[in-house]
Design a protein around this motif. Structure first.
Motif, PDB file in Angstrom:
ATOM      1  N   ASN A   6       0.825  -1.204   0.000  1.00  0.00           N
ATOM      2  CA  ASN A   6       0.000   0.000   0.000  1.00  0.00           C
ATOM      3  C   ASN A   6       0.858   1.252   0.000  1.00  0.00           C
ATOM      4  O   ASN A   6       0.564   2.205  -0.704  1.00  0.00           O
ATOM      5  N   SER A   7       1.914   1.270   0.826  1.00  0.00           N
ATOM      6  CA  SER A   7       2.767   2.454   0.869  1.00  0.00           C
ATOM      7  C   SER A   7       3.535   2.606  -0.448  1.00  0.00           C
ATOM      8  O   SER A   7       3.797   3.715  -0.875  1.00  0.00           O
ATOM      9  N   ALA A   8       3.851   1.489  -1.105  1.00  0.00           N
ATOM     10  CA  ALA A   8       4.533   1.575  -2.391  1.00  0.00           C
ATOM     11  C   ALA A   8       3.621   2.202  -3.438  1.00  0.00           C
ATOM     12  O   ALA A   8       4.084   2.905  -4.336  1.00  0.00           O
ATOM     13  N   LEU A   9       2.313   1.972  -3.331  1.00  0.00           N
ATOM     14  CA  LEU A   9       1.369   2.568  -4.274  1.00  0.00           C
ATOM     15  C   LEU A   9       1.287   4.079  -4.094  1.00  0.00           C
ATOM     16  O   LEU A   9       1.016   4.805  -5.028  1.00  0.00           O
ATOM     17  N   ASP A  10       1.523   4.554  -2.906  1.00  0.00           N
ATOM     18  CA  ASP A  10       1.454   5.983  -2.626  1.00  0.00           C
ATOM     19  C   ASP A  10       2.691   6.738  -3.126  1.00  0.00           C
ATOM     20  O   ASP A  10       2.634   7.948  -3.310  1.00  0.00           O
ATOM     21  N   ARG A  11       3.789   6.058  -3.301  1.00  0.00           N
ATOM     22  CA  ARG A  11       5.044   6.699  -3.687  1.00  0.00           C
ATOM     23  C   ARG A  11       4.932   7.462  -5.003  1.00  0.00           C
ATOM     24  O   ARG A  11       5.312   8.626  -5.061  1.00  0.00           O
ATOM     25  N   PRO A  12       4.403   6.851  -6.067  1.00  0.00           N
ATOM     26  CA  PRO A  12       4.295   7.607  -7.325  1.00  0.00           C
ATOM     27  C   PRO A  12       3.429   8.857  -7.178  1.00  0.00           C
ATOM     28  O   PRO A  12       3.756   9.913  -7.716  1.00  0.00           O
ATOM     29  N   GLU A  13       2.337   8.725  -6.443  1.00  0.00           N
ATOM     30  CA  GLU A  13       1.464   9.882  -6.231  1.00  0.00           C
ATOM     31  C   GLU A  13       2.198  10.987  -5.484  1.00  0.00           C
ATOM     32  O   GLU A  13       2.050  12.166  -5.801  1.00  0.00           O
ATOM     33  N   PHE A  14       2.969  10.613  -4.492  1.00  0.00           N
ATOM     34  CA  PHE A  14       3.728  11.595  -3.727  1.00  0.00           C
ATOM     35  C   PHE A  14       4.751  12.297  -4.610  1.00  0.00           C
ATOM     36  O   PHE A  14       4.860  13.524  -4.605  1.00  0.00           O
ATOM     37  N   VAL A  15       5.487  11.531  -5.376  1.00  0.00           N
ATOM     38  CA  VAL A  15       6.496  12.106  -6.267  1.00  0.00           C
ATOM     39  C   VAL A  15       5.848  13.063  -7.257  1.00  0.00           C
ATOM     40  O   VAL A  15       6.329  14.176  -7.486  1.00  0.00           O
ATOM     41  N   LEU A  16       4.738  12.649  -7.828  1.00  0.00           N
ATOM     42  CA  LEU A  16       4.043  13.521  -8.783  1.00  0.00           C
ATOM     43  C   LEU A  16       3.523  14.786  -8.106  1.00  0.00           C
ATOM     44  O   LEU A  16       3.576  15.875  -8.689  1.00  0.00           O
ATOM     45  N   ALA A  17       3.054  14.671  -6.879  1.00  0.00           N
ATOM     46  CA  ALA A  17       2.577  15.852  -6.147  1.00  0.00           C
ATOM     47  C   ALA A  17       3.723  16.821  -5.876  1.00  0.00           C
ATOM     48  O   ALA A  17       3.563  18.040  -6.006  1.00  0.00           O
ATOM     49  N   VAL A  18       4.882  16.295  -5.512  1.00  0.00           N
ATOM     50  CA  VAL A  18       6.047  17.154  -5.279  1.00  0.00           C
ATOM     51  C   VAL A  18       6.464  17.834  -6.574  1.00  0.00           C
ATOM     52  O   VAL A  18       6.724  19.043  -6.596  1.00  0.00           O
TER      53      VAL A  18
END
Length: 120
Positions: A6-18
């Protein structure tokens, strides 16, 4: 699915948000790299979180204790003196100087007090 996946799925979203946040801002590449280097270490992130939550000067031993609590998820009464001492030493010798040099924290060595640096 596990918590890790689940946390790995959030990583791309976080990177894109940054990246989206950075878009259109004139931030030099070295500033971005330095910021990510500072934030790459969990203990530094925890110290910054502790200082943000207190919002005022606290002793480095108290900060180390709070970082140890947040790292382990244990109550302070469940921590050994050695665990807190190890956190204190790593903060004092490694993490705190980096955050002070970056202008994020201030440290009064004589009184052993850490405080958030005033942001300009």
């Amino acid at each position: 699915m596990t918590a890790t996946s689940n946390s790995a799925l959030d990583r791309p979203e976080f990177v894109l948000a940054v990246l989206e946040w950075l878009d259109g801002r004139e931030v030099p590449a070295d500033v971005i790299s330095d910021a990510f280097t500072l934030l790459a270490n969990e203990r530094r992130r925890l110290l910054l979180a502790v200082m943000t939550s207190y919002g005022e000067a606290i002793t480095l031993p108290d900060a180390a204790e709070e970082v140890a609590v947040r790292e382990t998820g244990r109550a302070v009464t469940e921590l050994s003196g050695e665990q807190v001492a190890n956190v204190y030493l790593s903060l004092y010798h490694d993490h705190l100087p980096r955050l002070v040099d970056a202008g994020l924290l201030e440290y009064d060595q004589e009184r052993d007090l850490v405080s958030p640096a005033p942001l300009q």
